[in-house]
Design an enzyme around this catalytic site. Sequence first.
Site, PDB file in Angstrom:
ATOM      1  N   ALA A  25       0.833  -1.212   0.000  1.00 33.32           N
ATOM      2  CA  ALA A  25       0.000   0.000   0.000  1.00 33.32           C
ATOM      3  C   ALA A  25       0.865   1.259   0.000  1.00 33.32           C
ATOM      4  O   ALA A  25       0.552   2.239  -0.688  1.00 33.32           O
ATOM      5  CB  ALA A  25      -0.924  -0.015   1.215  1.00 33.32           C
ATOM      6  N   VAL A  26       1.960   1.223   0.737  1.00 35.39           N
ATOM      7  CA  VAL A  26       2.864   2.392   0.795  1.00 35.39           C
ATOM      8  C   VAL A  26       3.428   2.657  -0.604  1.00 35.39           C
ATOM      9  O   VAL A  26       3.394   3.788  -1.116  1.00 35.39           O
ATOM     10  CB  VAL A  26       4.018   2.137   1.808  1.00 35.39           C
ATOM     11  N   ARG A  28       2.393   1.637  -3.598  1.00 34.92           N
ATOM     12  CA  ARG A  28       1.434   2.003  -4.651  1.00 34.92           C
ATOM     13  C   ARG A  28       0.821   3.386  -4.429  1.00 34.92           C
ATOM     14  O   ARG A  28       0.572   4.121  -5.387  1.00 34.92           O
ATOM     15  CB  ARG A  28       0.369   0.909  -4.779  1.00 34.92           C
ATOM     16  N   ARG A  75      16.021  -7.068  14.976  1.00 37.16           N
ATOM     17  CA  ARG A  75      16.114  -6.183  16.142  1.00 37.16           C
ATOM     18  C   ARG A  75      17.565  -5.706  16.116  1.00 37.16           C
ATOM     19  O   ARG A  75      18.481  -6.516  15.975  1.00 37.16           O
ATOM     20  CB  ARG A  75      15.785  -6.953  17.410  1.00 37.16           C
ATOM     21  N   CYS A  76      17.776  -4.385  16.188  1.00 34.93           N
ATOM     22  CA  CYS A  76      19.105  -3.849  15.861  1.00 34.93           C
ATOM     23  C   CYS A  76      19.750  -3.066  17.011  1.00 34.93           C
ATOM     24  O   CYS A  76      19.407  -1.896  17.255  1.00 34.93           O
ATOM     25  CB  CYS A  76      18.969  -2.945  14.636  1.00 34.93           C
ATOM     26  N   GLY A 107       9.333  -0.976  19.897  1.00 34.72           N
ATOM     27  CA  GLY A 107      10.766  -0.715  19.710  1.00 34.72           C
ATOM     28  C   GLY A 107      11.029   0.073  18.436  1.00 34.72           C
ATOM     29  O   GLY A 107      11.887   0.966  18.397  1.00 34.72           O
ATOM     30  N   THR A 129       2.508  -5.545  14.616  1.00 35.16           N
ATOM     31  CA  THR A 129       2.938  -6.478  15.674  1.00 35.16           C
ATOM     32  C   THR A 129       1.746  -7.370  16.000  1.00 35.16           C
ATOM     33  O   THR A 129       0.608  -6.889  16.030  1.00 35.16           O
ATOM     34  CB  THR A 129       3.397  -5.752  16.959  1.00 35.16           C
ATOM     35  N   ASP A 131       1.151  -8.485  18.820  1.00 37.01           N
ATOM     36  CA  ASP A 131       0.802  -8.327  20.240  1.00 37.01           C
ATOM     37  C   ASP A 131      -0.383  -7.406  20.515  1.00 37.01           C
ATOM     38  O   ASP A 131      -0.982  -7.472  21.586  1.00 37.01           O
ATOM     39  CB  ASP A 131       2.012  -7.786  21.020  1.00 37.01           C
ATOM     40  N   ARG A 166      -7.682 -34.539  30.018  1.00 37.41           N
ATOM     41  CA  ARG A 166      -6.487 -33.833  30.497  1.00 37.41           C
ATOM     42  C   ARG A 166      -6.706 -32.331  30.622  1.00 37.41           C
ATOM     43  O   ARG A 166      -7.516 -31.738  29.897  1.00 37.41           O
ATOM     44  CB  ARG A 166      -5.343 -34.034  29.500  1.00 37.41           C
TER      45      ARG A 166
HETATM   46  O1  F6P Z   1       6.637  -8.563  19.787  1.00 37.98           O
HETATM   47  C1  F6P Z   1       6.154  -9.647  19.106  1.00 37.98           C
HETATM   48  C2  F6P Z   1       6.611 -10.935  19.709  1.00 37.98           C
HETATM   49  O2  F6P Z   1       6.103 -11.932  18.874  1.00 37.98           O
HETATM   50  C3  F6P Z   1       6.253 -11.169  21.175  1.00 37.98           C
HETATM   51  O3  F6P Z   1       4.933 -11.590  21.368  1.00 37.98           O
HETATM   52  C4  F6P Z   1       7.270 -12.200  21.580  1.00 37.98           C
HETATM   53  O4  F6P Z   1       7.491 -12.193  22.946  1.00 37.98           O
HETATM   54  C5  F6P Z   1       8.481 -11.756  20.833  1.00 37.98           C
HETATM   55  O5  F6P Z   1       8.031 -11.046  19.700  1.00 37.98           O
HETATM   56  C6  F6P Z   1       9.428 -12.847  20.413  1.00 37.98           C
HETATM   57  O6  F6P Z   1      10.531 -12.266  19.807  1.00 37.98           O
HETATM   58  P1  F6P Z   1      11.659 -13.038  19.017  1.00 37.98           P
HETATM   59  O7  F6P Z   1      11.074 -13.529  17.729  1.00 37.98           O
HETATM   60  O8  F6P Z   1      12.718 -12.025  18.789  1.00 37.98           O
HETATM   61  O9  F6P Z   1      12.066 -14.186  19.873  1.00 37.98           O
END
Ligand code: F6P
Length: 326
Positions: A25-26, A28, A75-76, A107, A129, A131, A166
């Site tokens: 989308a960005v 286009r 992640r940097c 982040g 994300t 989350d 269980r």
């Molecule tokens: O932030 C998204 C996430 O999937 C979290 O839910 C999880 O704790 C984390 O990343 C896992 O990170 P990595 O893939 O770096 O282990």
Amino acid sequence: MKQINKIGVFTSGGDSPGMNACVRAVVRTAQKHDVEVVGIKEGYKGMVAGYFEKLTSFDVAGIIQRGGTILRSSRCPEFKTKEGRQQAYDNCKNQGIDALVAIGGNGTFTGALYFEEEFGIPTIGCPGTIDNDLFGTDYTIGFDTACNTVVKAIDQIRETAASHNRLFLVEVMGRDSGFIALNGCVAGGGEAVMLPEQHDDLPRLMQFLDEKSQHKIYSNIVVVAEGDEAGGAIQLEKVIKKEYPQYDVRSTILGHLQRGGSPTCRDRILASTLGYHAVEALLKGKRNMMAGEINNKVVLTSFRDSIEKTKALNTDLLQLSEILVA
Ligand code: F6P
């Protein structure tokens, strides 16, 4: 206002289904405005190392249905240093990039905030994300797909749980937040949920297990957020085994399978909408904000608020998760 001729787009942090739809989308939208787009590979790492690639509308064909991110992610740690950010800025400048779209989570936006403050490149963020833990949007890109994955897993686990009578602990992602756990629990018909946001869920679970055990009901599903203070499913399993030997307990950690998969319709539409609005916002002179959706309306929230303010769990859903248990 300085004219924007070239936008850099990148995905950063944990990948999420729908990031590709957002990149598409960005690219286009920018192209419709005759603005060039450069893809920055591997998030901030690629910005520091100089991994740039021109993107046209054709380059983003056939990606809307793909999980992961064609731009890759990382992640940097280097970007957390002033030198790293200086290098990233020099690289962006050499490329002629005069604005950025950052797709990621907490982040990512923290990095974008520093970068903008230090070097002044206008940046708009899109919440990518699984989350769902960003303030300023009802849903983040990838959350719906992850929840659907969790629900499918719970449905399958329930069959074997019931067959063997269980107790299953299903651990889902969410380091600091219980959105996936709560939504997954309600939609999967889970009997109990353990959330990082709640501090009394262990005694409540104990009480629940006591009651069920009195009625000789041993097959239940407990959804555990990885960040819950009980320490995740494996730790909790140990506690339950010790206190309740009558239960035959098993744990399943869904882990990274929640991050993959083809994005749902909802995630594709959210990603497309926010990618479009991110470019429109930049071209209107907006900067340093995240594009989100609240009550079906696109809303811009400052990076600072999106990072620092806490998005609360839906209390109605929390209540529902307790009411609907037999
Ligand atoms: O932030 C998204 C996430 O999937 C979290 O839910 C999880 O704790 C984390 O990343 C896992 O990170 P990595 O893939 O770096 O282990």
